[in-house]
Design an enzyme around this catalytic site. Sequence first.
Site, PDB file in Angstrom:
ATOM      1  N   HIS A 176       6.730  40.460  -1.367  1.00 52.00           N
ATOM      2  CA  HIS A 176       7.533  39.528  -0.596  1.00 52.00           C
ATOM      3  C   HIS A 176       9.009  39.925  -0.513  1.00 52.00           C
ATOM      4  CE1 HIS A 176       3.961  37.097  -0.799  1.00 52.00           C
ATOM      5  NE2 HIS A 176       3.998  37.154  -2.119  1.00 52.00           N
ATOM      6  N   ASP A 211       8.020  33.640  -8.596  1.00 55.63           N
ATOM      7  CA  ASP A 211       7.046  34.621  -8.102  1.00 55.63           C
ATOM      8  C   ASP A 211       7.790  35.851  -7.608  1.00 55.63           C
ATOM      9  OD1 ASP A 211       5.106  36.155  -6.915  1.00 55.63           O
ATOM     10  OD2 ASP A 211       4.139  34.489  -5.874  1.00 55.63           O
TER      11      ASP A 211
END
Length: 293
Positions: free
Chosen positions: A198, A193
């Site tokens: 993030h 991911d």
Amino acid sequence: MPIDPSVAVGADLGAVDFSWDESDVLLYHLAVGAGSRPGDNLSPAALRWTLDGPGLQVLPSFGVVAPTFHMTDPPPLDLPGCDINLAQVVHGSQSVTLHGPIPTSGSGTVRTRISEVWDKGKAAVIWQEGVATAADGAELWTTRSSIFVRGEGGWGGDRGSSSPVPLPERTPDTETTYDVTPQQALLYRLCGDRNPLHADPSFAEVAGFPAPILHGLCSYGIVLRTLTDELLDGDAARVGGFAVKFAGVVFPGESIRVRGWVEDGRIVASATVAGSGDRDGAPVLGDVVLDLA
């Protein structure tokens, strides 16, 4: 209209062939905090997550990420009938149902469809369901997930339903904390991911956060591993399924407090931020249910 339910609901998102090996399992376990406590490098129980060989087991949440584990591009959002931007999207909920323990290496095919689209007024919720099967057609696991799309909704569609999971009023059967490391999100992104939310401070700021946030699925794995260690003697084969709602964010460097209760043949739990100041007690995961195999 950015989201057209008449096109989206029921849309077949295709099939993806994938494979995994022990190295992938080990990286995933390390990314969700296995082996991080003092003494874990010498503990037979902890080494069931972190040492390859006959004693290695697989945390069931690995099934959620296995099909995309080797992808390096940010997750695509080219969903039929859904014209949305990555910066609008947060993970809403996730579940995995196991049809047996996940082997430490193997291959499979996952076929995914859009199962529901909910209209929440100022947001939309898009549900996907994926079924992973082995080469012989046997089902390995089933996943259900939702994404929360901010700024969409309002077309007068179905608002959907929810059944909050009540927590017992008694003292929990386990209460423990996990310290999220500063590089936790950077490590977890190696599990497939690469969403810049993030990792990239500038992207996170545009999305409305003061800093990059931990992947919701990283918190998901941390909490499942904690409950398995604390209440199931660390035996992953005793997990039949795991479902949560993503209720808040965690920033790398914070701590997650996990409380769990064994109730009616399953485990219900909560996950909140542990610390001082305004963030103490902030929700991380809600409606947490671990079904026993």
